[in-house]
Design a protein around this motif. Structure first.
Motif, mmCIF file in Angstrom:
data_model
loop_
_atom_site.group_PDB
_atom_site.id
_atom_site.type_symbol
_atom_site.label_atom_id
_atom_site.label_comp_id
_atom_site.label_asym_id
_atom_site.label_seq_id
_atom_site.Cartn_x
_atom_site.Cartn_y
_atom_site.Cartn_z
ATOM 1 N N GLN A 240 0.857 -1.182 0.000
ATOM 2 C CA GLN A 240 0.000 0.000 0.000
ATOM 3 C C GLN A 240 0.895 1.234 0.000
ATOM 4 N N ARG A 241 0.640 2.167 -0.921
ATOM 5 C CA ARG A 241 1.521 3.336 -1.035
ATOM 6 C C ARG A 241 1.350 4.295 0.145
ATOM 7 N N SER A 242 0.111 4.625 0.477
ATOM 8 C CA SER A 242 -0.133 5.601 1.535
ATOM 9 C C SER A 242 -0.035 4.941 2.902
ATOM 10 N N LEU A 243 0.676 5.605 3.822
ATOM 11 C CA LEU A 243 0.803 5.087 5.178
ATOM 12 C C LEU A 243 -0.001 5.920 6.176
ATOM 13 N N ARG A 244 -0.981 6.675 5.663
ATOM 14 C CA ARG A 244 -1.841 7.414 6.563
ATOM 15 C C ARG A 244 -2.634 6.435 7.414
ATOM 16 N N PRO A 245 -2.832 6.748 8.713
ATOM 17 C CA PRO A 245 -3.453 5.785 9.636
ATOM 18 C C PRO A 245 -4.780 5.228 9.157
ATOM 19 N N GLU A 246 -5.626 6.083 8.563
ATOM 20 C CA GLU A 246 -6.943 5.585 8.155
ATOM 21 C C GLU A 246 -6.829 4.551 7.039
ATOM 22 N N TYR A 247 -5.818 4.685 6.158
ATOM 23 C CA TYR A 247 -5.643 3.713 5.088
ATOM 24 C C TYR A 247 -5.024 2.419 5.625
ATOM 25 N N LEU A 248 -4.129 2.552 6.619
ATOM 26 C CA LEU A 248 -3.581 1.356 7.246
ATOM 27 C C LEU A 248 -4.703 0.539 7.891
ATOM 28 N N ARG A 249 -5.565 1.216 8.624
ATOM 29 C CA ARG A 249 -6.669 0.509 9.291
ATOM 30 C C ARG A 249 -7.590 -0.166 8.276
ATOM 31 N N HIS A 250 -7.848 0.532 7.171
ATOM 32 C CA HIS A 250 -8.722 -0.046 6.141
ATOM 33 C C HIS A 250 -8.121 -1.327 5.566
ATOM 34 N N THR A 251 -6.831 -1.313 5.282
ATOM 35 C CA THR A 251 -6.181 -2.495 4.719
ATOM 36 C C THR A 251 -6.151 -3.633 5.729
ATOM 37 N N LEU A 252 -5.874 -3.320 6.988
ATOM 38 C CA LEU A 252 -5.880 -4.356 8.017
ATOM 39 C C LEU A 252 -7.240 -5.038 8.098
ATOM 40 N N LYS A 253 -8.297 -4.272 7.933
ATOM 41 C CA LYS A 253 -9.642 -4.815 8.086
ATOM 42 C C LYS A 253 -10.133 -5.549 6.840
ATOM 43 N N THR A 254 -9.665 -5.135 5.670
ATOM 44 C CA THR A 254 -10.229 -5.696 4.434
ATOM 45 C C THR A 254 -9.355 -6.752 3.784
#
Length: 565
Positions: A240-254
Motif C-alpha cells: 500500500q503506497r499511503s501510510l496514513r493511519p486511516e488507510y492502514l486501518r482499512h487495509t488491516l480490516k479488508t
C-alpha cells in the motif's frame, strides 16, 4: 514451505517458489482510489520471465549491480526476482532519502541499471550515465534517456537462472544514507539463506497468510520477512503506497492481514490509539476490559493463543482486522512495557535485535514462553560474546556467523575497524547476557544513534549540514556515546562547539538545525574551550575527544538547541 538449506543462492529458491505455489496469491496492491489488484505466483512468474529476458538483452549478468529506488509495490519484488535470476547484485536504496543522498549512494555503488518510479525520475536527470527503467510513467511522458519498465517482450523464453555460490555477493545494503562516507554492507547469498532458515524454524508462514509490507523494502527487515520469507512459504505480500493511519486501518480490516513488521515509532502509535479508546470507557466498562486482559494474560502465559485472545478481546482484534497473528518489531529498541502491552491483548510482538551488517536479526525473543525484558537469544548459526565487561557483566556485544557481511564496499579501513583481529563483528552496542543466555541491551559504545523509525544516524554524516558556520571548531557526537546511560531510547545528537562568539554561533546552529529533517536534528550544543585533539594530519580524534568530554564535561552543561532563537 521451501527450506533454504539445499540452495546455493536466492535465484534458485525464488524460481522454485514461483513454480511450486503457482495457484496461490503472491502480491496484492491496495489503493485508496481504486479496487485492489492481485497477482498469483503464476502471473508473477510470467512477468518476471519477461523482465529477466529484458535484463539479459541489456547485458545484465552475474555480478552486475541493479539499484532500486521505489516505494513498496509489486514491481519492486518482481524486479528483484529477475535481477537474482540473472545473477546480479541488488542495491536497494531508500526512496525516502533526499535527492543528494540518493545521488551519493548511486555514485558509490556504481550500478549498471537503476529502476525507479516516474515520480522520482527528475531526481536523476543529471545522471544520464546510469541506464534507467521507469515504472508507471504516463503514456505521453517525456522520459529522456530513460526507458519504460513495462516495455516487456511478449514472448519471453523460460527463465534460466545464472549459477551463483553461497559466498557470492547478493546485495549491497547501506546502513547509513546521509552524506559522509557511505557504508555499503556487502551481504552474500549465504547470509540470507542462513537467516531465512533460522527464522522459518521459529516463525513459519503458511499458504493463505498475508503479510502487510509497510516498512520500506530496502530495509533489512522487510526485505527478509516481506519478500524472501513469504515467497518461500507461498504466502501473500500486500503493498500500500499511503501510510496514513486511516488507510492502514482499512487495509488491516479488508485484506485479512496476518503478519506485519513495524518499527517502534509505529508500535507506539498503535498503542496510543488503543489507549485513547480505553480512556474513553466508563469506569465499569474499563474494569470489565481489564479483567478480560488479565484472563488472557493468565491463559496465554506459556504461549500465544490467537483464537482464544480474539474471543476474549474481540473489539481490539477487530480494530486490527481480526486476523493479525504476529507483529515483528525491530530497527530500533522497543520498550519492554510496550511489548508486554500488546502480548496481553493477544497481539504478540516478536522483538529482534540485529544490524544491517548482519543481514536481519542476530537475536530474537521467542514466544514460548513469552518474555518482554530482553531482545532474546541468538538465532541458529550466530555466535555472540560480551567483551570488556564491567563488574555488572555489561560490555560490548560482538558477533560472528554466516549472516555477517563480507565488509563495506570499497572501504578497507572501515571494514578493518568493524571486525576484531579474530573475525568477530563489533556491533557498537553494549549489553549483558543473563543466565538463560538472553541478551539485554544497555547503551552504545559506537558514536551513532538509531531513531524510533529505524534509521541509523552517524554524527559524522550530520556535520556537513552545518558547514559555513563561523566557529573555530565543531564536532557532532551521540550523547549516549559520550555519557553512557544504559538506555537505548531517547537518543540524542549534540554539537560540541569551540567559538569566541557564542551568541552568533548558537543562533546560526539553531537556524540550520530547524531546516533539517527531524531525524538529522541536533538536540543540544555543548560549548567547549579547549582545542580538539587531532592527528598530525589534522584529522579529528573523535574517541579521544569523547573521553575528554566524559571526564571533564557534564550532560547538564548541554544547552537545548530548540530553546535558542
Amino acid at each position: 514451505m521451501i527450506h533454504p538449506s539445499p540452495y546455493s543462492h536466492l535465484g534458485d529458491l525464488l524460481l522454485d517458489s514461483l513454480i511450486q505455489y503457482k495457484r496461490e496469491t503472491a502480491l496484492v496492491e491496495q489503493s485508496r482510489d481504486r479496487d485492489p489488484t492481485s497477482l498469483t505466483y503464476a502471473e508473477v512468474h510470467r512477468t518476471v520471465r519477461a523482465v529477466t529476458a529484458r535484463l539479459a538483452e541489456a547485458g545484465i549478468g552475474p555480478g552486475d549491480r541493479v539499484a532500486i529506488i521505489m516505494s513498496n509495490q509489486s514491481r519492486w519484488l518482481m524486479t528483484a526476482c529477475a535481477a537474482f535470476f540473472r545473477g546480479a547484485v541488488m542495491v536497494p536504496l531508500d526512496y525516502k532519502l533526499d535527492a543528494s543522498d540518493q545521488a551519493a549512494l548511486l555514485a558509490h555503488s556504481e550500478p549498471r541499471l537503476l529502476v525507479t518510479e516516474w515520480g522520482f525520475l527528475k531526481r536523476f536527470a543529471e545522471r544520464p550515465d546510469i541506464p534507467t527503467w521507469v515504472v508507471e510513467a504516463p503514456a505521453r511522458a517525456e522520459l529522456g534517456a530513460a526507458q519504460r519498465w513495462d516495455d516487456l517482450p511478449a514472448d519471453a523464453p523460460a527463465i534460466t537462472v545464472q549459477p551463483r555460490e553461497r559466498d557470492d555477493l547478493a546485495t549491497i545494503v547501506y546502513s547509513s544514507g546521509t552524506g559522509g562516507t557511505p557504508k555499503g554492507c556487502m551481504l552474500p547469498h549465504r547470509a540470507y539463506l542462513s537467516q531465512l532458515g533460522a527464522l522459518l524454524g521459529e516463525f513459519t508462514m503458511e499458504r493463505g497468510d498475508r503479510y502487510f509490507s509497510i516498512l520500506p523494502t530496502n530495509h533489512a527487515i522487510d526485505f527478509m520477512v516481506g519478500f524472501i520469507g513469504p515467497f518461500s512459504c507461498g504466502a501473500t505480500v500486500v503493498h500500500q503506497r499511503s501510510l496514513r493511519p486511516e488507510y492502514l486501518r482499512h487495509t488491516l480490516k479488508t485484506q485479512g492481514i496476518t503478519h506485519m513488521a513495524v518499527v517502534p515509532m509505529l508500535l507506539d502509535a498503535f498503542k496510543r490509539s488503543i489507549d485513547e479508546k480505553l480512556d474513553a470507557l466508563s469506569p465499569l466498562k474499563r474494569a470489565a476490559f481489564d479483567a478480560l486482559v488479565a484472563t488472557n494474560r493468565r491463559l496465554t502465559l506459556k504461549q500465544p493463543n490467537h483464537a482464544l485472545s480474539k474471543r476474549l478481546l474481540r473489539p481490539i482484534h477487530e480494530a486490527f482486522g481480526s486476523t493479525l497473528k504476529l507483529l515483528f518489531a525491530g530497527g530500533a529498541f522497543v520498550e519492554p512495557a510496550t511489548v508486554r502491552f500488546f502480548y496481553d491483548l493477544g497481539l504478540p510482538v516478536v522483538v529482534g535485535y540485529g544490524l544491517t551488517e548482519a543481514c536481519t536479526v542476530l537475536t530474537v525473543n521467542r514466544l514460548t514462553p513469552f518474555r518482554a525484558d530482553s531482545v532474546g537469544r541468538t538465532v541458529d548459526g550466530v555466535q555472540l560474546r560480551i567483551v570488556d565487561r564491567d563488574p555488572q557483566g555489561i560490555g560490548e556485544v560482538e558477533v560472528r556467523g554466516p549472516t555477517v557481511m563480507l565488509g563495506y564496499l570499497d572501504d578497507a579501513e572501515q571494514t578493518e575497524a568493524a571486525f576484531t583481529d579474530d573475525g568477530w563483528l563489533r556491533t557498537g552496542d553494549r549489553g549483558r547476557l543473563d543466565a538463560s543466555q538472553h541478551l539485554h541491551l544497555l547503551g552504545r559504545s559506537k558514536n551513532m544513534i538509531v531513531t524510533a523509525g529505524g534509521k541509523n544516524v552517524y554524527p559524522e554524516d550530520i556535520e556537513q549540514a552545518f558547514d559555513g558556520i563561523d566557529v573555530e571548531e565543531m564536532c557532532v557526537v551521540a550523547a549516549n556515546y559520550v555519557w553512557p546511560s544504559a538506555s537505548m531510547t531517547d537518543e540524542q545528537l549534540i554539537a560540541v562547539v569551540r567559538t569566541e562568539d557564542e551568541a552568533n554561533a548558537l543562533r546560526a546552529l539553531a537556524g540550520k538545525n530547524r531546516r533539517l529533517p527531524d531525524y538529522k536534528r541536533l538536540s543540544g550544543v555543548l560549548l567547549w574551550q579547549q582545542e580538539f585533539p587531532r592527528t598530525a594530519s589534522m584529522k579529528l580524534k573523535r574517541a579521544e575527544l569523547a573521553t575528554t568530554l566524559r571526564i571533564h564535561a557534564s550532560p547538564e552543561a548541554v544547552r537545548t538547541l530548540s530553546d535558542i532563537g
